[in-house]
Motif scaffolding. Structure first.
Motif, PDB file in Angstrom:
ATOM      1  N   PHE A   1      20.615  59.247  67.622  1.00 42.75           N
ATOM      2  CA  PHE A   1      20.256  58.720  66.302  1.00 42.75           C
ATOM      3  C   PHE A   1      18.777  58.362  66.222  1.00 42.75           C
ATOM      4  N   LEU A   2      18.155  58.102  67.368  1.00 45.25           N
ATOM      5  CA  LEU A   2      16.749  57.723  67.369  1.00 45.25           C
ATOM      6  C   LEU A   2      15.856  58.863  66.876  1.00 45.25           C
ATOM      7  N   ILE A   3      16.294  60.090  67.011  1.00 42.31           N
ATOM      8  CA  ILE A   3      15.471  61.233  66.580  1.00 42.31           C
ATOM      9  C   ILE A   3      15.297  61.245  65.065  1.00 42.31           C
ATOM     10  N   PRO A   4      16.374  61.283  64.263  1.00 46.41           N
ATOM     11  CA  PRO A   4      16.165  61.235  62.811  1.00 46.41           C
ATOM     12  C   PRO A   4      15.554  59.912  62.351  1.00 46.41           C
ATOM     13  N   TYR A   5      15.831  58.841  63.092  1.00 50.94           N
ATOM     14  CA  TYR A   5      15.273  57.541  62.725  1.00 50.94           C
ATOM     15  C   TYR A   5      13.749  57.543  62.862  1.00 50.94           C
ATOM     16  N   LEU A   6      13.242  58.062  63.983  1.00 51.59           N
ATOM     17  CA  LEU A   6      11.792  58.102  64.204  1.00 51.59           C
ATOM     18  C   LEU A   6      11.106  59.069  63.242  1.00 51.59           C
ATOM     19  N   ILE A   7      11.768  60.179  62.939  1.00 49.47           N
ATOM     20  CA  ILE A   7      11.192  61.120  61.971  1.00 49.47           C
ATOM     21  C   ILE A   7      11.064  60.457  60.609  1.00 49.47           C
ATOM     22  N   ALA A   8      12.102  59.742  60.199  1.00 50.41           N
ATOM     23  CA  ALA A   8      12.063  59.045  58.908  1.00 50.41           C
ATOM     24  C   ALA A   8      11.000  57.954  58.901  1.00 50.41           C
ATOM     25  N   LEU A   9      10.816  57.287  60.036  1.00 50.66           N
ATOM     26  CA  LEU A   9       9.785  56.253  60.134  1.00 50.66           C
ATOM     27  C   LEU A   9       8.397  56.853  59.921  1.00 50.66           C
ATOM     28  N   ILE A  10       8.139  57.998  60.550  1.00 48.49           N
ATOM     29  CA  ILE A  10       6.794  58.584  60.534  1.00 48.49           C
ATOM     30  C   ILE A  10       6.453  59.188  59.176  1.00 48.49           C
ATOM     31  N   VAL A  11       7.360  59.935  58.591  1.00 46.96           N
ATOM     32  CA  VAL A  11       7.009  60.690  57.379  1.00 46.96           C
ATOM     33  C   VAL A  11       7.463  60.011  56.091  1.00 46.96           C
ATOM     34  N   GLN A  12       8.240  58.933  56.200  1.00 48.65           N
ATOM     35  CA  GLN A  12       8.713  58.272  54.991  1.00 48.65           C
ATOM     36  C   GLN A  12       8.378  56.788  54.986  1.00 48.65           C
TER      37      GLN A  12
END
Length: 611
Positions: A51-62
């Motif tokens: 779950f950390l993968i989509p979470y970190l992506i959302a943190l960076i680009v959103q």
């Protein structure tokens, strides 16, 4: 509508006493109870470490781009959430009003959660803890039936705390103990808010830093408990298959978006109290990373304790089976142990299968206990309190845990309430003769009176509605119009020059790409996906009904049609000012605009998007 532009007079704006106070206030607003009871739950149901993968992506680009945008525009224009959007364009005046409405509605139910925390805190000083055993019935001849059929922890939460009704249509009466706790919570918020950022800035030194001390103490203690390793292995073992599920990506986006507290208006107000040359880009990175690091740090503590609870339940289950086998087959004590249970069970089941089957032994599996997920109030007031009972010195750990939740809730309430009070001042709704302290008291009193709905027997059902629907769609739409307003109305080129003026450097290509395309597109995608998911099913709620045939399981019940209508209203009401204000401006200012008015102060030459 006439006063929507707010006061145009130049007035001296309050200032933070130090940069530390500002950062702590922003961190306290962003880091709330959701970091402790929502993020671990999402990790648990969505593949652990995967779950950390989509979470970190959302943190960076959103998450970070939206946070940067709010901090920068508030600091540059030095206005609150109403005047900021009016100064960009009068057609965007509804964005600030929408943030005001959302912040007010969130204040109502969020401080009720703080009141629940206070109730548990007050009861944590009892020995034994009141949720550790069942009370006697009215005749004092046996234990209460509802408690025996469920658990002492469930009984204390649903009956002695909420006194919950069997369905949402049965209102029940006001629970006097919760009314007192709610009044206490609002009094504490008012005292911390009485002088505005002067008292907030001092309070955050305690309310923001103390939870990290408690989390560290919990972590040290939790890592020494049996089963802690099992919990951490469960947390960090990735299940990559879950990444194929769109719901995982949707939950990651909404979690990082809401946990940063963007679109409330509070961050815009906080940043407007900064000096013009403050490095808002650096502040964005600090607040965003600390918020996400706190979620992960809290998850380590939570899963260590959940692993301990799962291990305890697993051993209790095995002990029950061992006792049954020992008594039936007349085996000597201590012959069957937890370590050799599987061997004994295999031998006895192979030799005497009919007799073993007749014992109706429990199926004991550690993985099953680890899979038992809980979120929100279920984690804080049921799962965690049950785990605390098994810890030596349980009163101390209970007090620390609920003081931590109280601090997290209080620091978040500072931002929520600032997102209400500041816009009301900018809308000139405060009489000139009224002291700020009196106006704050009136707002707190009105909020307290409206929050009384959550202290009724059906209050928990209504709180879940507010939490689930006020805290979802409105934020997505408000943030979308914020990005569009800054980039395509205020102008990316002009905004970049503002950032250069404040920080001495222009935003790089990453920030520009996110603001121009990635962030608004992701907001729309999440919004459409959320609506699509919700429209496929009629909303339901878990009702606690002792007469339910499968009690103590909750009775999952569809919302009545009139309640569904209120749900739609709560989802649409906060964002309704956005189109209404734009329509009002169009009718009053656009159609009848004289040619000489075309060079108004609201027209800016920076509307061209910089490439």
């Amino acid at each position: 509508m006439a006063n929507l532009e707010g006061s145009q007079t130049v007035e001296e704006r309050p200032k933070w006493a130090s940069k530390t106070q500002y950062l702590l206030s922003c961190i306290g607003f962003a880091v709330g109870v959701g970091n402790v009871w929502r993020f671990p739950y999402l990790c648990q149901i969505h593949g652990g470490g995967a779950f950390l993968i989509p979470y970190l992506i959302a943190l960076i680009v959103q998450g970070l781009p939206l946070l940067y945008l709010e901090l920068a525009i508030g600091q540059r224009l030095r206005m609150g959430s109403i005047r900021v959007w009016n100064s960009i364009s009068p057609f965007l005046g509804g964005v600030g009003v929408a943030s005001l409405v959302v912040s007010f509605l969130v204040c109502l139910f969020y401080n009720t959660i703080v009141a629940w925390v206070l109730w548990y805190f007050f009861n944590s000083f009892q020995d034994p803890l009141p949720w550790s055993q069942c009370p006697l019935n009215n005749n004092h001849t046996a234990y209460d039936t509802e408690c025996v059929e469920s658990t002492p922890v469930n009984y204390f939460w649903y009956r002695q705390t909420l006194n919950i009704t069997p369905d949402i249509e049965t209102n029940g009466s006001l629970q006097w103990w919760m009314v007192i706790c709610l009044a206490t919570a609002w009094c504490v918020v008012y005292i911390c808010f009485i002088k505005g950022i002067e008292t907030i800035g001092k309070a955050v030194y305690v309310t923001v830093t103390f939870p990290y001390l408690v989390l560290t103490i919990f972590l040290i203690r939790a890592l020494t408990l049996p089963g802690a390793t099992d919990g951490l292995v469960y947390l960090f073992t990735p299940n990559w298959q879950t990444l194929k599920n769109p719901q995982v990506w949707l939950d990651a986006s909404t979690q990082i978006f809401f946990s940063l507290s963007v679109a409330f208006g509070g961050l815009v107000v906080f940043s407007s109290y900064n000096p013009p040359n403050n490095d808002c880009e650096k502040d964005t990175i600090i607040v965003g990373l600390i918020n996400s690091a706190t979620s992960l740090y809290a998850s380590i503590s939570v899963f260590s304790i959940l692993g301990f609870k799962a291990k305890t339940n697993y051993i209790t289950c095995l002990d029950s089976n061992i006792l049954a086998l020992t008594n039936w087959f007349d085996i000597g004590d201590q012959n069957i142990t937890v370590e050799n249970y599987d061997h004994w069970f295999g031998y006895l089941n192979g030799t005497f299968p009919a007799e073993v089957s007749s014992l109706k032994l429990k199926h004991c599996n550690l993985q099953t206990f680890l899979d038992q997920s809980a979120s929100g109030t279920g984690l804080a007031f049921i799962v965690f309190t049950e785990a605390v009972i098994e810890m030596p010195g349980s009163q101390v750990w209970a007090v620390l845990f609920f003081v931590m939740l109280f601090s997290l809730g209080l620091s978040t309430m500072f931002g929520n309430l600032e997102g209400v009070l500041n816009p009301l001042h900018e809308l000139n709704m405060v009489p000139k003769w009224m002291p700020k302290e009196l106006f704050t008291a009136i707002v707190c009193l009105i909020s307290f009176l409206m929050s009384l709905i959550f202290t009724m027997g059906s209050g928990n059902y209504w709180l879940e509605i507010f939490n689930g629907y006020v805290g979802s769609v409105p934020f997505l739409l408000i943030a979308f119009f914020e990005v569009v307003g800054v980039v395509y109305v205020y102008g990316l080129k002009r905004f970049s020059e503002d950032i250069y003026f404040m920080t001495g450097r222009r935003p790089n290509i990453f920030w520009k790409a996110c603001w121009v395309f990635i962030s608004p597109v992701m907001l729309l995608v999440v919004f459409v996906a959320y609506v699509a998911v919700q429209s496929q099913k009629h909303p339901t709620y878990p009702a606690w009904n002792p007469n339910y045939v499968n009690f103590p399981q909750t009775n999952v019940t569809p919302y009545p049609d009139w309640v569904f209508g209120i749900i739609v209203l709560l989802s649409a009401l906060p964002v309704a000012p956005i189109p209404l204000v734009a329509l009002y401006r169009l009718i009053c200012c656009g159609i009848s605009r004289r040619p000489s008015d075309r060079d108004s102060s609201y027209v800016n030459s920076g509307h061209v998007v910089e490439t």
